[in-house]
Design a protein around this motif. Structure first.
Motif, PDB file in Angstrom:
ATOM      1  N   SER A  29      12.348 -10.869  -1.139  1.00 26.75           N
ATOM      2  CA  SER A  29      10.989 -11.085  -0.640  1.00 26.75           C
ATOM      3  C   SER A  29      10.902 -10.555   0.790  1.00 26.75           C
ATOM      4  CB  SER A  29      10.663 -12.574  -0.648  1.00 26.75           C
ATOM      5  OG  SER A  29      11.413 -13.239   0.358  1.00 26.75           O
ATOM      6  N   PRO A  30       9.703 -10.301   1.278  1.00 26.53           N
ATOM      7  CA  PRO A  30       9.563  -9.882   2.683  1.00 26.53           C
ATOM      8  C   PRO A  30      10.177 -10.904   3.648  1.00 26.53           C
ATOM      9  CG  PRO A  30       7.528  -9.447   1.503  1.00 26.53           C
ATOM     10  CD  PRO A  30       8.424 -10.233   0.571  1.00 26.53           C
ATOM     11  N   ARG A  31      10.084 -12.194   3.314  1.00 28.23           N
ATOM     12  CA  ARG A  31      10.707 -13.226   4.162  1.00 28.23           C
ATOM     13  C   ARG A  31      12.215 -13.025   4.232  1.00 28.23           C
ATOM     14  NH1 ARG A  31       8.625 -18.475   4.890  1.00 28.23           N
ATOM     15  NH2 ARG A  31      10.681 -19.252   4.334  1.00 28.23           N
ATOM     16  N   ASP A  32      12.849 -12.796   3.072  1.00 25.80           N
ATOM     17  CA  ASP A  32      14.305 -12.594   3.033  1.00 25.80           C
ATOM     18  C   ASP A  32      14.706 -11.333   3.794  1.00 25.80           C
ATOM     19  OD1 ASP A  32      14.558 -14.871   1.493  1.00 25.80           O
ATOM     20  OD2 ASP A  32      14.741 -13.783  -0.399  1.00 25.80           O
ATOM     21  N   ARG A  33      13.943 -10.282   3.623  1.00 25.48           N
ATOM     22  CA  ARG A  33      14.233  -9.030   4.329  1.00 25.48           C
ATOM     23  C   ARG A  33      14.156  -9.230   5.836  1.00 25.48           C
ATOM     24  NH1 ARG A  33      10.436  -5.316   0.452  1.00 25.48           N
ATOM     25  NH2 ARG A  33      11.688  -5.609  -1.404  1.00 25.48           N
ATOM     26  N   SER A  34      13.136  -9.945   6.273  1.00 28.02           N
ATOM     27  CA  SER A  34      12.995 -10.222   7.703  1.00 28.02           C
ATOM     28  C   SER A  34      14.154 -11.073   8.214  1.00 28.02           C
ATOM     29  CB  SER A  34      11.681 -10.941   7.984  1.00 28.02           C
ATOM     30  OG  SER A  34      10.603 -10.053   7.927  1.00 28.02           O
ATOM     31  N   LEU A  35      14.542 -12.064   7.445  1.00 29.70           N
ATOM     32  CA  LEU A  35      15.616 -12.951   7.863  1.00 29.70           C
ATOM     33  C   LEU A  35      16.939 -12.195   7.996  1.00 29.70           C
ATOM     34  CD1 LEU A  35      16.031 -15.856   8.679  1.00 29.70           C
ATOM     35  CD2 LEU A  35      16.497 -16.401   6.299  1.00 29.70           C
ATOM     36  N   VAL A  36      17.232 -11.317   7.059  1.00 30.57           N
ATOM     37  CA  VAL A  36      18.455 -10.520   7.123  1.00 30.57           C
ATOM     38  C   VAL A  36      18.437  -9.617   8.358  1.00 30.57           C
ATOM     39  CG1 VAL A  36      19.734  -8.653   6.002  1.00 30.57           C
ATOM     40  CG2 VAL A  36      18.935 -10.582   4.653  1.00 30.57           C
TER      41      VAL A  36
END
Length: 107
Positions: free
Chosen positions: A39-46
């Motif tokens: 998800s965009p959230r996961d991508r941002s977190l990484v």
């Protein structure tokens, strides 16, 4: 004088520096944004996590703003950064938290 004989691990790894650069480019900043299963959230977190561990506060500001736009809250990001402190070190983590406060305090 002859070169010392390489261990089995050294033979298998070879020259690791180019492999590490390729891995960093591909995984952290390349295909992380192309993986549809994230998800965009996961991508941002990484991305934020990798920037914190590298002490890249200049780049961190923009990516924290993107993480906020992707739905991550200030509390979630601060919690992630505190967890990273054990790996990245407390000075890097505290610098990142300061940047996160500034980003979330802004417009």
């Amino acid at each position: 004088m002859t070169a010392p004989q390489q261990t089995r691990a050294q033979q298998l790894i070879g020259d690791f520096a180019p492999k590490l650069v390729e891995l960093t480019d591909d995984v952290l900043f390349g295909d992380i944004w192309e993986r549809e299963e994230l998800s965009p959230r996961d991508r941002s977190l990484v991305t934020v996590a990798s920037l914190v561990t590298n002490s890249s506060t200049d780049q961190l500001r923009g990516h924290l703003a993107r993480a906020r736009a992707n739905g991550l809250t200030e509390a979630e990001l601060k919690e992630a950064i505190v967890h990273l402190a054990f790996y990245a070190g407390w000075p890097k983590a505290m610098s990142a938290i300061t940047v996160a406060r500034e980003v979330f305090a802004g417009p």
